[in-house]
Design an enzyme around this catalytic site. Structure first.
Site, PDB file in Angstrom:
ATOM      1  N   ARG A  15     -21.683  29.075  67.225  1.00 43.78           N
ATOM      2  CA  ARG A  15     -22.908  28.680  67.925  1.00 43.78           C
ATOM      3  C   ARG A  15     -24.139  28.917  67.051  1.00 43.78           C
ATOM      4  NH1 ARG A  15     -27.954  30.029  69.397  1.00 43.78           N
ATOM      5  NH2 ARG A  15     -27.269  32.180  69.670  1.00 43.78           N
ATOM      6  N   ASP A  16     -24.498  30.168  66.847  1.00 41.93           N
ATOM      7  CA  ASP A  16     -25.708  30.487  66.082  1.00 41.93           C
ATOM      8  C   ASP A  16     -25.581  30.053  64.629  1.00 41.93           C
ATOM      9  OD1 ASP A  16     -28.264  31.453  65.832  1.00 41.93           O
ATOM     10  OD2 ASP A  16     -27.685  33.541  65.579  1.00 41.93           O
ATOM     11  N   HIS A 207     -28.357  42.431  66.186  1.00 49.39           N
ATOM     12  CA  HIS A 207     -28.194  41.063  65.670  1.00 49.39           C
ATOM     13  C   HIS A 207     -29.204  40.912  64.531  1.00 49.39           C
ATOM     14  CE1 HIS A 207     -27.549  36.568  66.415  1.00 49.39           C
ATOM     15  NE2 HIS A 207     -28.566  36.613  65.560  1.00 49.39           N
ATOM     16  N   HIS A 209     -30.592  39.246  60.866  1.00 53.97           N
ATOM     17  CA  HIS A 209     -30.603  38.154  59.886  1.00 53.97           C
ATOM     18  C   HIS A 209     -30.901  38.735  58.509  1.00 53.97           C
ATOM     19  CE1 HIS A 209     -30.719  34.337  62.470  1.00 53.97           C
ATOM     20  NE2 HIS A 209     -30.386  35.344  63.258  1.00 53.97           N
ATOM     21  N   CYS A 240     -32.493  30.234  58.901  1.00 55.21           N
ATOM     22  CA  CYS A 240     -33.597  30.804  59.671  1.00 55.21           C
ATOM     23  C   CYS A 240     -34.721  29.778  59.690  1.00 55.21           C
ATOM     24  CB  CYS A 240     -34.077  32.108  59.031  1.00 55.21           C
ATOM     25  SG  CYS A 240     -35.418  32.869  59.933  1.00 55.21           S
ATOM     26  N   ASN A 249     -27.873  34.479  59.501  1.00 53.49           N
ATOM     27  CA  ASN A 249     -27.151  35.640  59.998  1.00 53.49           C
ATOM     28  C   ASN A 249     -26.480  36.422  58.879  1.00 53.49           C
ATOM     29  OD1 ASN A 249     -27.242  35.186  63.043  1.00 53.49           O
ATOM     30  ND2 ASN A 249     -26.480  33.228  62.326  1.00 53.49           N
TER      31      ASN A 249
END
Length: 302
Positions: A15-16, A207, A209, A240, A249
């Protein structure tokens, strides 16, 4: 505080990781990615997103992905649901967990969804109630928790406030997300200690990055505060959008390599994850962003 003996990794690449890809990725590739990840031992995979395809066209096939995966017993398959329409789709797709998301930055909230933080979270009340009524897990993600592209620094009190609002909604897990990757270990310790003073650390996740190369160090700092849930993305997938050319990520392979070195259990097959990272990077026609993954692949090839 001693490190946790075991860490839960939430794999977010389907997803991300994929949502920012410009070229539409075939549904069967997304399904294979999810199945490879669950076969490698991930206990929780963020598999799809039920947002408007107008805003995120890459995620338009969420229902097909959820219908096509080989469900592994015990695995939590999570989906992003910004509203009741998304929730209804998630319920029909038999998701195990729905994810809501709001910002700790007022400027970010206004710029992205034209409302205040309080208003944005109020919009999630019917989703939260429906999730609880349906017996689904509910996860709340706090974006821009360590910095905002518009207002810069985000007060720690604002992060704690959103965490408490999520707790009131009934969230089982709360993500502290460094959306633009500006956090550093000292700030991570400060934010995580403040959040876990109000929320059970067992329900808090990190979470991070890797925009400024701090993500692995930030995970180490979070471990020191008792956090034992982290989100990662195989091959470092996920750009990003607020930092041009930046990585997204933190790479799963890099985190697993560090955790293995610390003697922390994850239940995940590192070699299978390296293979998956190299496979999906090959499909996307670029080199993996994972240093550990590339080093292991090169060692094998050599």
């Amino acid at each position: 505080m001693p490190f946790p003996e075991r860490v839960k990794i939430v794999e977010v690449s389907p997803r991300d990781g994929l949502q920012n890809e410009k070229a539409i990725i075939p549904t069967e590739v997304k399904i294979e990615l999810v199945d490879r990840l669950t076969a490698a031992g991930f206990p929780n995979v963020e598999a799809a997103s039920f947002v408007s395809p107008k805003w995120v066209p890459q995620m338009a096939d969420g229902a097909e992905v959820m219908a096509g995966i080989a469900r592994k017993p015990g695995v939590i398959y999570s989906v992003l649901t910004p509203n009741m329409k998304g929730f209804d789709a998630a319920l029909a797709a038999k998701a195990d967990e729905v994810v809501i998301f709001g910002a700790a930055s007022e400027a970010f909230s206004q710029k992205n969804i034209n409302c205040s933080i309080a208003e944005s979270i109020a919009r999630f009340e019917p989703v939260a109630e429906a999730a609880k009524a349906a017996g689904l897990r509910l996860r709340g993600s706090i974006s821009t928790a360590l910095g905002c592209p518009y207002q810069g620094e985000v007060p720690v009190s604002a992060v704690v406030d959103v965490a408490q609002r999520y707790l009131a909604l009934g969230c089982d897990e709360i993500d502290v997300a460094d959306t633009i990757g500006v956090g550093t270990p000292a700030r991570v310790r400060e934010v995580m200690r403040a959040v876990t003073a109000k929320v059970d650390p067992a329900r808090v996740s990190g979470h991070f990055h890797d925009t400024y190369g701090q993500a692995v160090a930030n995970i180490l700092a979070a471990l020191e505060t008792g956090i034992a849930i982290f989100h990662t993305s195989v091959a470092g997938l996920g750009g990003c959008p607020y930092a041009k050319g930046a990585t997204g990520n933190v790479a799963t392979e890099d985190v697993l390599y560090m955790l293995r070195g610390l003697g922390i259990e994850t239940g995940i097959d590192f070699d299978a994850v390296v293979d998956t990272g190299q496979w999906i990077s090959g499909h996307l026609d670029r080199k993996s962003a994972s240093r550990a993954g590339n080093a292991m692949a090169a060692r094998r090839a050599g």
